[in-house]
Design an enzyme around this catalytic site. Structure first.
Site, mmCIF file in Angstrom:
data_model
loop_
_atom_site.group_PDB
_atom_site.id
_atom_site.type_symbol
_atom_site.label_atom_id
_atom_site.label_comp_id
_atom_site.label_asym_id
_atom_site.label_seq_id
_atom_site.Cartn_x
_atom_site.Cartn_y
_atom_site.Cartn_z
ATOM 1 N N GLY A 101 9.683 -4.954 -2.625
ATOM 2 C CA GLY A 101 10.306 -5.269 -1.339
ATOM 3 C C GLY A 101 9.692 -4.544 -0.164
ATOM 4 N N GLU A 131 -2.262 0.525 16.008
ATOM 5 C CA GLU A 131 -2.206 -0.934 16.000
ATOM 6 C C GLU A 131 -1.765 -1.550 17.334
ATOM 7 O OE1 GLU A 131 -1.650 -2.357 11.398
ATOM 8 O OE2 GLU A 131 0.163 -2.104 12.581
ATOM 9 N N LYS A 140 2.901 -1.514 11.311
ATOM 10 C CA LYS A 140 3.039 -0.096 10.968
ATOM 11 C C LYS A 140 4.116 0.592 11.795
ATOM 12 C CE LYS A 140 -1.451 0.866 9.066
ATOM 13 N NZ LYS A 140 -0.848 1.374 7.830
ATOM 14 N N GLY A 174 -3.521 8.684 -1.941
ATOM 15 C CA GLY A 174 -2.808 7.706 -2.766
ATOM 16 C C GLY A 174 -2.064 8.368 -3.920
ATOM 17 N N ASN A 223 -5.697 8.359 5.659
ATOM 18 C CA ASN A 223 -5.816 8.161 4.214
ATOM 19 C C ASN A 223 -7.281 8.378 3.826
ATOM 20 O OD1 ASN A 223 -7.205 5.811 4.802
ATOM 21 N ND2 ASN A 223 -5.549 4.434 4.225
ATOM 22 N N GLY A 256 1.886 4.952 3.261
ATOM 23 C CA GLY A 256 1.525 5.858 4.356
ATOM 24 C C GLY A 256 2.515 5.804 5.512
ATOM 25 N N ASP A 257 3.122 4.649 5.729
ATOM 26 C CA ASP A 257 4.103 4.533 6.818
ATOM 27 C C ASP A 257 5.366 5.321 6.497
ATOM 28 O OD1 ASP A 257 2.391 2.881 8.213
ATOM 29 O OD2 ASP A 257 3.213 1.059 7.328
HETATM 30 P P1 ADP Z 1 -1.855 4.802 3.068
HETATM 31 O O1 ADP Z 1 -0.665 3.990 2.618
HETATM 32 O O2 ADP Z 1 -1.798 5.241 4.492
HETATM 33 O O3 ADP Z 1 -3.161 4.160 2.679
HETATM 34 P P2 ADP Z 1 -1.900 6.515 0.714
HETATM 35 O O4 ADP Z 1 -2.125 5.302 -0.114
HETATM 36 O O5 ADP Z 1 -2.882 7.631 0.547
HETATM 37 O O6 ADP Z 1 -1.779 6.187 2.264
HETATM 38 O O7 ADP Z 1 -0.418 7.052 0.354
HETATM 39 C C1 ADP Z 1 0.241 8.005 1.140
HETATM 40 C C2 ADP Z 1 1.028 8.942 0.247
HETATM 41 O O8 ADP Z 1 1.968 8.164 -0.533
HETATM 42 C C3 ADP Z 1 0.185 9.684 -0.786
HETATM 43 O O9 ADP Z 1 -0.334 10.887 -0.237
HETATM 44 C C4 ADP Z 1 1.206 9.946 -1.892
HETATM 45 O O10 ADP Z 1 2.010 11.072 -1.585
HETATM 46 C C5 ADP Z 1 2.095 8.701 -1.839
HETATM 47 N N1 ADP Z 1 1.629 7.679 -2.794
HETATM 48 C C6 ADP Z 1 0.797 6.636 -2.546
HETATM 49 N N2 ADP Z 1 0.556 5.917 -3.667
HETATM 50 C C7 ADP Z 1 1.264 6.502 -4.653
HETATM 51 C C8 ADP Z 1 1.460 6.242 -6.062
HETATM 52 N N3 ADP Z 1 0.854 5.204 -6.668
HETATM 53 N N4 ADP Z 1 2.273 7.063 -6.766
HETATM 54 C C9 ADP Z 1 2.911 8.093 -6.158
HETATM 55 N N5 ADP Z 1 2.771 8.401 -4.854
HETATM 56 C C10 ADP Z 1 1.969 7.632 -4.096
#
Ligand code: ADP
Length: 306
Positions: free
Chosen positions: A290, A140, A41, A222, A184, A253-254
């Site tokens: 990627g 981490e 991360k 997400g 998240n 998220g990163d």
């Molecule tokens: P992490 O990767 O930390 O688990 P998330 O999956 O919640 O966090 O994603 C972080 C941010 O990335 C979300 O708040 C959103 O803005 C964006 N994001 C994640 N997945 C998608 C997706 N499938 N489509 C569009 N944006 C996304």
């Protein structure tokens, strides 16, 4: 030395074997492909920050093995300032070994190696002559390194962004030092005990987290988006995610944290606007195949938003 962002965190060599089906216990099989990728991360966030063109340094650790040398080379190729990366003696570089099947499902094991070997003294020495506007970290590296870094960053008056990933037992202790946390959905659920099925649930969780002692909380949901809670304004905002065809959600998220840290170090920018731009950066990452090469630059994010 004064930077805009100091990012601290994990560095891993990720190794993936691609197979049709997962092997059974004890089975030997031929694989289709093998790939190594720079990961962790901390490294992912550092690449994102470098790609935003921000003056930064990356504080982390590698071992004194071949992977350590390779990782430093890979990070430098990504224009990351590795002056603060420590080489730990008699230690292996953090390693993740995974199996990916035809459906993209993966199983992997992580050996923390040098990430877990970072000591309080390492952090004190590394940060002795450093200063920055923003300090970004996740969970981490070793517990001792996280808590020491938080104390020093707080003492020096840096704006601390804590990405509580993965959720670990030290979160509540760490929270007292942070200005902004970015869990998240799963991390926010673990931290609060609230099941998050809606924006309302996420708002409740963000407020609970703020009650634990942090001013601002962003709960990431997400593909739905993220909830931004600013306790001093009493303001809740929902930032909808950008609609993209997701091909690889790893590292969303990163990228989010890296863009956010970069923006907050550069401009007197509103947290909600910064979240909108960070969301666009994550959406772009998610829409691409990627690893580090798929992390968007500042210009790509600007163009995408126009
Ligand atoms: P992490 O990767 O930390 O688990 P998330 O999956 O919640 O966090 O994603 C972080 C941010 O990335 C979300 O708040 C959103 O803005 C964006 N994001 C994640 N997945 C998608 C997706 N499938 N489509 C569009 N944006 C996304």
């Amino acid at each position: 030395m004064k930077y805009d962002v100091i990012v601290m965190g994990s560095i891993n060599m990720d190794m993936f074997v691609y197979v049709d089906d997962f092997p059974n216990y004890g089975e030997n099989m031929l694989a289709n492909n093998f790939e190594t990728l720079a990961g962790g991360k901390g490294a992912n966030q550092a690449v994102t920050i470098a790609k935003q063109g921000v003056k930064h340094t990356f504080l982390g650790a590698v071992g004194d093995d071949d992977f350590g040398i390779q990782m430093i080379k890979l990070l430098n190729e990504m224009n990351i300032n590795t002056d603060s990366v420590i080489q730990k003696e008699n230690t292996t570089t953090g390693t993740a070994v995974g199996i990916v099947d035809e459906t993209g499902e993966n199983t992997f094991m992580v050996l923390p190696g040098a990430n877990a070997a970072l000591t309080e003294t390492d952090i004190q020495q590394a940060l002795k002559d450093l200063d920055s506007k923003v300090f970004l970290l996740q969970m981490e590296t070793s517990r001792a390194s996280i808590l020491e870094a938080l104390k020093i960053a707080k003492n020096k008056g840096m704006y601390i962004i804590l990405d509580p990933a993965p959720e670990t037992g030290i979160f509540e202790e760490a929270l007292a030092y942070a200005d902004l946390v970015t869990p998240n959905r799963q991390e926010a659920e673990k931290l609060t005990g609230i099941t998050i099925n809606s924006v309302e649930d996420a708002t409740k969780a963000a407020k609970e987290i703020a009650k634990l002692g942090v001013k601002n909380a962003i709960v990431k949901l997400g593909a739905e988006g993220s909830v931004v809670f600013e306790s001093d304004k009493g303001a809740v905002n929902f930032v909808k995610a950008n609609k993209v065809k997701a091909v690889n959600t790893t590292g969303a998220g990163d990228v989010f944290a890296g863009v956010l840290a970069s923006l907050l170090s550069q401009e007197d920018i509103d947290l909600v606007e910064a979240t909108e731009i960070a969301s666009a950066g994550s959406a772009l990452k998610v829409s691409r195949h990627g690893g580090h090469e798929a992390i968007p630059t500042k210009e790509e994010i600007i163009n995408y938003r126009n």
